[in-house]
Design a protein around this motif. Sequence first.
Motif, PDB file in Angstrom:
ATOM      1  N   SER A 115       1.027  -1.084   0.365  1.00  0.00           N
ATOM      2  CA  SER A 115      -0.385   0.032   0.201  1.00  0.00           C
ATOM      3  C   SER A 115       0.849   1.082   0.025  1.00  0.00           C
ATOM      4  O   SER A 115       0.443   1.943  -0.574  1.00  0.00           O
ATOM      5  CB  SER A 115      -0.963  -0.396   1.509  1.00  0.00           C
ATOM      6  OG  SER A 115      -1.370   1.111   1.429  1.00  0.00           O
ATOM      7  N   ILE A 116       2.027   1.231   0.934  1.00  0.00           N
ATOM      8  CA  ILE A 116       2.917   2.352   0.877  1.00  0.00           C
ATOM      9  C   ILE A 116       3.050   2.484  -0.342  1.00  0.00           C
ATOM     10  O   ILE A 116       3.683   4.076  -0.644  1.00  0.00           O
ATOM     11  CB  ILE A 116       4.166   2.613   1.855  1.00  0.00           C
ATOM     12  CG1 ILE A 116       2.919   2.186   3.581  1.00  0.00           C
ATOM     13  CG2 ILE A 116       4.667   2.831   2.072  1.00  0.00           C
ATOM     14  CD1 ILE A 116       2.924   3.560   4.039  1.00  0.00           C
ATOM     15  N   PHE A 117       3.528   1.149  -0.911  1.00  0.00           N
ATOM     16  CA  PHE A 117       4.066   1.130  -2.192  1.00  0.00           C
ATOM     17  C   PHE A 117       4.111   2.854  -3.339  1.00  0.00           C
ATOM     18  O   PHE A 117       4.526   3.290  -3.778  1.00  0.00           O
ATOM     19  CB  PHE A 117       5.452   0.633  -2.537  1.00  0.00           C
ATOM     20  CG  PHE A 117       5.715   0.476  -4.220  1.00  0.00           C
ATOM     21  CD1 PHE A 117       7.206   0.504  -4.296  1.00  0.00           C
ATOM     22  CD2 PHE A 117       5.274  -0.888  -5.581  1.00  0.00           C
ATOM     23  CE1 PHE A 117       8.143   0.681  -5.939  1.00  0.00           C
ATOM     24  CE2 PHE A 117       6.120   0.104  -6.691  1.00  0.00           C
ATOM     25  CZ  PHE A 117       6.667  -0.017  -6.967  1.00  0.00           C
ATOM     26  N   ILE A 118       2.600   2.176  -3.470  1.00  0.00           N
ATOM     27  CA  ILE A 118       1.770   2.353  -4.381  1.00  0.00           C
ATOM     28  C   ILE A 118       1.019   4.030  -4.510  1.00  0.00           C
ATOM     29  O   ILE A 118       1.568   5.024  -5.511  1.00  0.00           O
ATOM     30  CB  ILE A 118       0.316   1.407  -4.536  1.00  0.00           C
ATOM     31  CG1 ILE A 118       0.186  -0.437  -5.421  1.00  0.00           C
ATOM     32  CG2 ILE A 118      -0.879   1.966  -5.156  1.00  0.00           C
ATOM     33  CD1 ILE A 118      -0.806  -0.909  -4.238  1.00  0.00           C
ATOM     34  N   LEU A 119       1.073   4.195  -3.180  1.00  0.00           N
ATOM     35  CA  LEU A 119       0.623   5.484  -2.511  1.00  0.00           C
ATOM     36  C   LEU A 119       2.375   6.634  -3.189  1.00  0.00           C
ATOM     37  O   LEU A 119       1.493   7.915  -3.362  1.00  0.00           O
ATOM     38  CB  LEU A 119       0.363   5.435  -1.087  1.00  0.00           C
ATOM     39  CG  LEU A 119      -0.799   5.392  -0.889  1.00  0.00           C
ATOM     40  CD1 LEU A 119      -1.522   4.858   0.502  1.00  0.00           C
ATOM     41  CD2 LEU A 119      -2.433   5.976  -1.438  1.00  0.00           C
ATOM     42  N   VAL A 153      -4.066  18.418  -4.267  1.00  0.00           N
ATOM     43  CA  VAL A 153      -4.395  17.075  -4.623  1.00  0.00           C
ATOM     44  C   VAL A 153      -3.915  15.645  -4.135  1.00  0.00           C
ATOM     45  O   VAL A 153      -3.944  14.737  -2.875  1.00  0.00           O
ATOM     46  CB  VAL A 153      -4.345  16.577  -6.540  1.00  0.00           C
ATOM     47  CG1 VAL A 153      -4.636  15.208  -6.284  1.00  0.00           C
ATOM     48  CG2 VAL A 153      -5.323  17.539  -6.904  1.00  0.00           C
ATOM     49  N   PHE A 154      -2.333  15.622  -3.884  1.00  0.00           N
ATOM     50  CA  PHE A 154      -1.831  14.449  -3.334  1.00  0.00           C
ATOM     51  C   PHE A 154      -1.865  14.458  -1.585  1.00  0.00           C
ATOM     52  O   PHE A 154      -2.091  12.897  -1.414  1.00  0.00           O
ATOM     53  CB  PHE A 154       0.018  13.939  -4.192  1.00  0.00           C
ATOM     54  CG  PHE A 154       1.433  14.859  -2.477  1.00  0.00           C
ATOM     55  CD1 PHE A 154       1.000  14.083  -1.288  1.00  0.00           C
ATOM     56  CD2 PHE A 154       1.445  15.806  -2.427  1.00  0.00           C
ATOM     57  CE1 PHE A 154       1.868  14.709  -0.357  1.00  0.00           C
ATOM     58  CE2 PHE A 154       3.214  16.925  -1.637  1.00  0.00           C
ATOM     59  CZ  PHE A 154       2.740  15.744  -0.557  1.00  0.00           C
ATOM     60  N   ILE A 155      -2.074  15.923  -1.082  1.00  0.00           N
ATOM     61  CA  ILE A 155      -2.452  15.204   0.508  1.00  0.00           C
ATOM     62  C   ILE A 155      -3.577  14.789   0.694  1.00  0.00           C
ATOM     63  O   ILE A 155      -3.684  14.149   1.654  1.00  0.00           O
ATOM     64  CB  ILE A 155      -2.072  16.462   0.784  1.00  0.00           C
ATOM     65  CG1 ILE A 155      -0.900  17.412   1.001  1.00  0.00           C
ATOM     66  CG2 ILE A 155      -2.164  16.591   2.258  1.00  0.00           C
ATOM     67  CD1 ILE A 155      -0.258  18.364   0.583  1.00  0.00           C
ATOM     68  N   LEU A 156      -4.515  15.487   0.524  1.00  0.00           N
ATOM     69  CA  LEU A 156      -6.150  14.746  -0.348  1.00  0.00           C
ATOM     70  C   LEU A 156      -6.518  13.853  -0.173  1.00  0.00           C
ATOM     71  O   LEU A 156      -7.106  13.067  -0.260  1.00  0.00           O
ATOM     72  CB  LEU A 156      -7.127  16.017  -0.690  1.00  0.00           C
ATOM     73  CG  LEU A 156      -7.038  17.235  -0.564  1.00  0.00           C
ATOM     74  CD1 LEU A 156      -7.642  18.623  -1.178  1.00  0.00           C
ATOM     75  CD2 LEU A 156      -7.357  17.149   0.948  1.00  0.00           C
ATOM     76  N   CYS A 157      -5.164  12.932  -1.406  1.00  0.00           N
ATOM     77  CA  CYS A 157      -5.622  12.058  -1.916  1.00  0.00           C
ATOM     78  C   CYS A 157      -5.112  10.931  -0.769  1.00  0.00           C
ATOM     79  O   CYS A 157      -5.538   9.764  -0.621  1.00  0.00           O
ATOM     80  CB  CYS A 157      -5.206  11.114  -3.351  1.00  0.00           C
ATOM     81  SG  CYS A 157      -5.925  12.463  -4.086  1.00  0.00           S
ATOM     82  N   GLY A 158      -4.422  10.997   0.063  1.00  0.00           N
ATOM     83  CA  GLY A 158      -3.332   9.992   1.294  1.00  0.00           C
ATOM     84  C   GLY A 158      -1.887   9.721   0.131  1.00  0.00           C
ATOM     85  O   GLY A 158      -2.131   8.128   1.024  1.00  0.00           O
ATOM     86  N   PHE A 159      -1.847  10.294  -0.767  1.00  0.00           N
ATOM     87  CA  PHE A 159      -0.828   9.690  -1.439  1.00  0.00           C
ATOM     88  C   PHE A 159       0.621  10.220  -0.521  1.00  0.00           C
ATOM     89  O   PHE A 159       0.606  10.819   0.607  1.00  0.00           O
ATOM     90  CB  PHE A 159      -0.371  10.397  -2.442  1.00  0.00           C
ATOM     91  CG  PHE A 159      -1.314  10.006  -3.305  1.00  0.00           C
ATOM     92  CD1 PHE A 159      -2.153   9.101  -3.101  1.00  0.00           C
ATOM     93  CD2 PHE A 159      -1.412  10.806  -4.323  1.00  0.00           C
ATOM     94  CE1 PHE A 159      -2.945   8.463  -4.417  1.00  0.00           C
ATOM     95  CE2 PHE A 159      -2.582  10.596  -5.644  1.00  0.00           C
ATOM     96  CZ  PHE A 159      -3.390   9.155  -5.958  1.00  0.00           C
ATOM     97  N   GLU A 160       1.983   9.114  -0.501  1.00  0.00           N
ATOM     98  CA  GLU A 160       3.348   9.338   0.521  1.00  0.00           C
ATOM     99  C   GLU A 160       4.171   9.947  -0.586  1.00  0.00           C
ATOM    100  O   GLU A 160       4.159   9.642  -1.621  1.00  0.00           O
ATOM    101  CB  GLU A 160       3.424   7.441   0.923  1.00  0.00           C
ATOM    102  CG  GLU A 160       2.412   7.257   2.038  1.00  0.00           C
ATOM    103  CD  GLU A 160       1.768   7.968   2.936  1.00  0.00           C
ATOM    104  OE1 GLU A 160       2.694   8.562   2.916  1.00  0.00           O
ATOM    105  OE2 GLU A 160       0.928   7.131   3.281  1.00  0.00           O
ATOM    106  N   HIS A 161       3.862  11.192   0.719  1.00  0.00           N
ATOM    107  CA  HIS A 161       5.846  11.574   0.042  1.00  0.00           C
ATOM    108  C   HIS A 161       6.991  11.702   1.039  1.00  0.00           C
ATOM    109  O   HIS A 161       6.536  11.711   1.941  1.00  0.00           O
ATOM    110  CB  HIS A 161       5.160  13.566  -0.101  1.00  0.00           C
ATOM    111  CG  HIS A 161       6.174  14.381  -0.867  1.00  0.00           C
ATOM    112  ND1 HIS A 161       6.838  14.799  -0.279  1.00  0.00           N
ATOM    113  CD2 HIS A 161       6.144  14.302  -1.975  1.00  0.00           C
ATOM    114  CE1 HIS A 161       8.012  15.393  -0.790  1.00  0.00           C
ATOM    115  NE2 HIS A 161       7.448  15.497  -2.175  1.00  0.00           N
ATOM    116  N   CYS A 162       7.378  10.866   0.555  1.00  0.00           N
ATOM    117  CA  CYS A 162       8.781  10.384   0.816  1.00  0.00           C
ATOM    118  C   CYS A 162       9.942  11.488   2.255  1.00  0.00           C
ATOM    119  O   CYS A 162      10.088  11.800   3.395  1.00  0.00           O
ATOM    120  CB  CYS A 162       9.853   9.979   0.552  1.00  0.00           C
ATOM    121  SG  CYS A 162      10.934  10.185  -0.494  1.00  0.00           S
ATOM    122  N   VAL A 163      10.041  12.615   1.300  1.00  0.00           N
ATOM    123  CA  VAL A 163       9.897  14.154   1.749  1.00  0.00           C
ATOM    124  C   VAL A 163       9.320  14.936   3.220  1.00  0.00           C
ATOM    125  O   VAL A 163       9.836  14.882   4.652  1.00  0.00           O
ATOM    126  CB  VAL A 163      10.844  14.701   1.299  1.00  0.00           C
ATOM    127  CG1 VAL A 163      11.399  16.464   1.886  1.00  0.00           C
ATOM    128  CG2 VAL A 163      11.698  14.526   0.367  1.00  0.00           C
TER     129      VAL A 163
END
Length: 206
Positions: A115-119, A153-163
């Motif tokens: 899940s983490i990888f896909i996000l 959009v990436f924040i509202l979608c719950g996607f994962e940003h490593c930094v």
Amino acid sequence: MREKAALFLNSVLGGVCIGIGGVVFLSCENKVTGAVFFCLGLFAICTFGFNLFTGKVGYIFEQPPRYAAFVASVWLGNLVGTGLVGYGIRLTRIAGITEKAAAMCRTKLDDSLLSIFILSVLCNILMFIAVDGFKNNPHEVGKYIGIFLGVTVFILCGFEHCVANMFYFSAANVWGGRALGYMLVMTLGNACGGVIIPLCRRLRTK
């Protein structure tokens, strides 16, 4: 040597900018408001020419092999910058926001690695759109709309940003073997997501 030091400093400053974006996100009760103001981080990075791993990694196949070492140094600089902000906040009167960071980190570290990888992949597709749009969009307004939409959009979608997660992990003080493992998966996912559009673009022009 001086040039390498300057590049690393720009990476640290890039991490600081994302860390500040994380602080404002944690400080906002409304998620949409927080996502909008988080955009300050990428805006500052693009405007001042700081280095951000998720922005630089998308160009790795368009550069000579030594560029990979540069991208790795950017990752380390971003880690230092976000760590300075994250642990610094813990020493201030607004340290209460780190409780929200801790709750976010529990959710991330309880998730599956797949899940983490896909996000993470999906996150950096958006980040590449934002960064490359700022770099190449001929319309001035379009440059900034790309940053606003990509980050929000990436924040509202719950996607994962490593930094961004480097900051949250530091603010929550959850670093350890498990957190490092998850961070590496996020980094790999961001790297894969960042090169999708450039590779497709190259195939389309052949």
